[in-house]
Structures are given as C-alpha cells and as structure tokens.
Write an enzyme that holds these catalytic residues in place. Sequence first.
Site, short mmCIF file in Angstrom:
data_model
loop_
_atom_site.label_atom_id
_atom_site.label_comp_id
_atom_site.label_asym_id
_atom_site.label_seq_id
_atom_site.Cartn_x
_atom_site.Cartn_y
_atom_site.Cartn_z
N ASP A 13 -2.99 0.66 -6.14
CA ASP A 13 -1.95 0.29 -5.17
C ASP A 13 -2.23 -1.13 -4.69
OD1 ASP A 13 -0.18 -0.01 -3.07
OD2 ASP A 13 -0.71 1.88 -2.07
N ASP A 111 4.68 -1.33 -6.70
CA ASP A 111 3.31 -1.88 -6.69
C ASP A 111 2.23 -0.83 -6.89
OD1 ASP A 111 3.31 -0.61 -4.18
OD2 ASP A 111 2.01 -2.16 -3.32
N GLU A 112 2.58 0.32 -7.46
CA GLU A 112 1.58 1.37 -7.67
C GLU A 112 1.67 1.91 -9.09
OE1 GLU A 112 1.83 4.59 -4.79
OE2 GLU A 112 2.71 3.20 -3.35
P1 TTP Z 1 3.42 -0.11 -0.01
O1 TTP Z 1 2.44 -0.03 -1.14
O2 TTP Z 1 3.77 1.13 0.73
O3 TTP Z 1 2.92 -1.15 1.09
P2 TTP Z 1 2.14 -2.52 0.93
O4 TTP Z 1 1.76 -2.78 -0.49
O5 TTP Z 1 2.96 -3.59 1.59
O6 TTP Z 1 0.88 -2.29 1.84
P3 TTP Z 1 -0.44 -1.45 1.52
O7 TTP Z 1 -1.55 -2.48 1.49
O8 TTP Z 1 -0.56 -0.49 2.64
O9 TTP Z 1 -0.23 -0.81 0.17
O10 TTP Z 1 4.79 -0.74 -0.52
C1 TTP Z 1 4.84 -1.73 -1.51
C2 TTP Z 1 5.95 -2.73 -1.22
O11 TTP Z 1 7.20 -2.06 -1.11
C3 TTP Z 1 5.75 -3.46 0.10
O12 TTP Z 1 4.96 -4.65 -0.04
C4 TTP Z 1 7.16 -3.75 0.53
C5 TTP Z 1 8.00 -2.65 -0.08
N1 TTP Z 1 8.38 -1.69 0.98
C6 TTP Z 1 9.61 -1.84 1.61
O13 TTP Z 1 10.39 -2.74 1.27
N2 TTP Z 1 9.95 -0.95 2.61
C7 TTP Z 1 9.09 0.06 3.02
O14 TTP Z 1 9.43 0.83 3.95
C8 TTP Z 1 7.83 0.20 2.34
C9 TTP Z 1 6.86 1.30 2.76
C10 TTP Z 1 7.52 -0.69 1.34
MG MG Z 2 0.83 -1.35 -1.72
#
Ligand code: TTP
Ligand code: MG
Length: 359
Positions: A13, A111-112
């Site tokens: 992730d 992103d996962e």
């Molecule tokens: P996530 O992997 O949930 O969040 P992140 O990568 O920003 O943070 P983390 O370090 O906790 O993993 O989501 C990936 C991307 O998806 C995030 O950068 C932006 C987008 N996103 C949105 O647009 N709206 C949302 O509600 C979420 C949760 C994510």
């Molecule tokens: Mg993320």
Amino acid sequence: MRERKRRIVLHVDMDHFFTAIEERFHPEYKGKPVIVGADPKEGKGRGVVSTCNYEARKYGVKSGMPISRAWKLCPHAVYLRPNYELYLEVSRRIMEILKRYGDSFEQFGIDEAFLDVSSKVSDYEEARRLAEKIKSEIFEAEGLTCSIGVAPNKLVAKIASDFQKPDGLTVVKEEEVRSFLAPLPVRKLLWVGRKTEKKLKDMGINTIGDLANCDPSLLMEKFGAMGFQYSLMAKGIDDSPVGGDFGAVKSISRDRTFEEDTSDVKKVFETLSKLAKEIHDEVVGQNLYFKTVTVKVRYEDFETHTHSKTLPFLTNRLEDIEKNARRLLQPYLESEKRIRLVGVKVSNLFSGEKQKTLT
Ligand code: TTP
Ligand code: MG
C-alpha cells in the site's frame, strides 16, 4: 481434515499516495502539511479531502473529511486540486514493477496490490527480504515509500500493511496470526463497516479477539451467513486466491459537491459526464470491466439516495457508464429540492486479463 496449502502473500500500500506524488514533483512542499482535495476557499469551500500527508494528519485531517473542516484544523497547509492523470500514470508504473515479483498479482484500488509469492520464497525471512527489495526498487524508481504486510493470506496481509504506516514492513507468520489480530478493533476487518461495528459493540465485542472467541452460531443469529464469515475472518482464516475476486467491495467511484446547491439539470448532467469520464479513465487504465453502475445524489438538506443497475454483460465503455448514470439519476431530478452532490460508481469489476481467458 484437509490441510491448507501453505501460502505467503504480500500486500503493498503506497503511503499517502496523492500527496506523496505532489511532494516528489514539488520538493518545496516537503515538511509542510499538504492536502489534496476540493478548493478550501478560505474555509467556505465545499467537497472533501482526497488525502493528506502525515504532517497534516497530525492536525486531525483525514481522507473524506469536508474540506471546510480541514481548513479549520489546518489553515496553513498547502492545498492542491487532484491531478488524477498523473496519479494514474505513476500507479501504472508501480504496478508494472510489482507484477514481476509475484506468482500472481492483484491490483486493489489505485495504490494497493496483493502478490502471492509462495513459490518465490521458502520462508518468512526470505519473504521479508523480498519485501525490502520491493520497497527499495519502488523508492529508487519513483521516489515514493510504501508499506508492506507479509502474511499467510490476503486478509491478514492487508491488515499488516496498515500496521506500521508509513514506510512500514510487518511480517505475520502463520502461528502469529491469532495473537496479531486479537487486540485490534473489529473495524480493521474489511466488510466490518460502521453499522456492523455498532451492532458488535452492543454485543460487547470490541476487538477482533472478542469476535474470534464469540460463538459462531450467535453471530449467525445476528448477521445471517455473514456472521459465519466474520467468525472466520476474526480467526485470520481466508482462502481467497490472489487474482481472484476479493469480494464485492471492489469499486471505482467519484463524486462532486456543487459550489452552490443546484436545480440546473444541464449542469448536473455535465458534472455526471465528467465523473463518468474520470471513472472510465481509471477503468481502462487498470484494464478492468464492470457490470454495475450506481449513482448517488444528496439534496440540500443532506437527504441522500443511491440507485444501481446491474447490466447483463461485462463492459468497459464510457457510454455504458454515462447513459446508465443519466437514466438512474433522472427520477431524482424531479424533486423540489436542490442538489448538493452527485456521485457515480462502477462495481462488480473483473480484470481484463481474466476476460481474455473467458472469451
Ligand atoms: P489510501 O491508500 O486509502 O490512502 P493514502 O495512500 O493516501 O494514505 P495511506 O498512507 O494511509 O495509505 O488511498 C489511496 C489514494 O486514494 C489516496 O492517496 C487518495 C485516494 N483517496 C480518495 O480520493 N478518497 C478517499 O476517501 C480515500 C480513502 C482515498
Ligand atoms: Mg495508500
């Protein structure tokens, strides 16, 4: 009893993905709180936070929070509008790197990804070294950090990747699964949403350990067949293959809050088309096909409705998103009330790679 095949699964992730990319292209943002989302307009802005970096999280800012609330918590942050094209391009390159490391690969959101590395490594020590190698390769190629979970299955790997964010690496061996999960809140389990969490709490179940110790028949009384599933999840049991369907949770959605509540049908349809186009870019970018289209509408008084249609075929065409979204939304435009937000979602997703083998 049939012995389960030993597996080692990685979940990768990316850390604060959108803001990390922005920081990489704008080193001057480094060290400052950065928020990607709607225009805050000095606190009067509408719409939500897409994501924020860890500096901003210290102020309590979170994904999905109204941008006006983010402004109250952290007015001095750097506020940026999302650049989805750029994020998709970076995502695509990272996925290409990841694909090479697994016996099987499954992208999960932008992103996962999951990787099954069972035949690539002989034990968890080797799996840890492989995860370190993946982290440094992504960092060298893209200048971005990620967090990785290593575990016997997807369920536990996903929870493990979240355990030491950012730039984390958490390894949970088979014999450690129960003790790793036990103290965590039930919400960490995929599928346990706010409503289920509340019901479980009312039963005195707060942690995954509490859930694992609860009589499955009691859970089935409360939640039907899903109750049995909760019981298995709490024990860290998950046989779902990497590259298989990880349940009905996979979807791609976008929504937009209007600058001002509106009854202008033309404007609503234009916005709907824009959202459909953004979703379509992501569908094609990830080589996916979908079957279900959903629209969401929120009126000025926050009354919210969703309405779905499942098509009799798999498709990846823009017009199938757009036409169905329009048709689904039409009845809601006849209300007296003005509209605050519209959203579009596609779900029931299948990967194009699998599609090829089907046809
Ligand atoms: P996530 O992997 O949930 O969040 P992140 O990568 O920003 O943070 P983390 O370090 O906790 O993993 O989501 C990936 C991307 O998806 C995030 O950068 C932006 C987008 N996103 C949105 O647009 N709206 C949302 O509600 C979420 C949760 C994510
Ligand atoms: Mg993320």
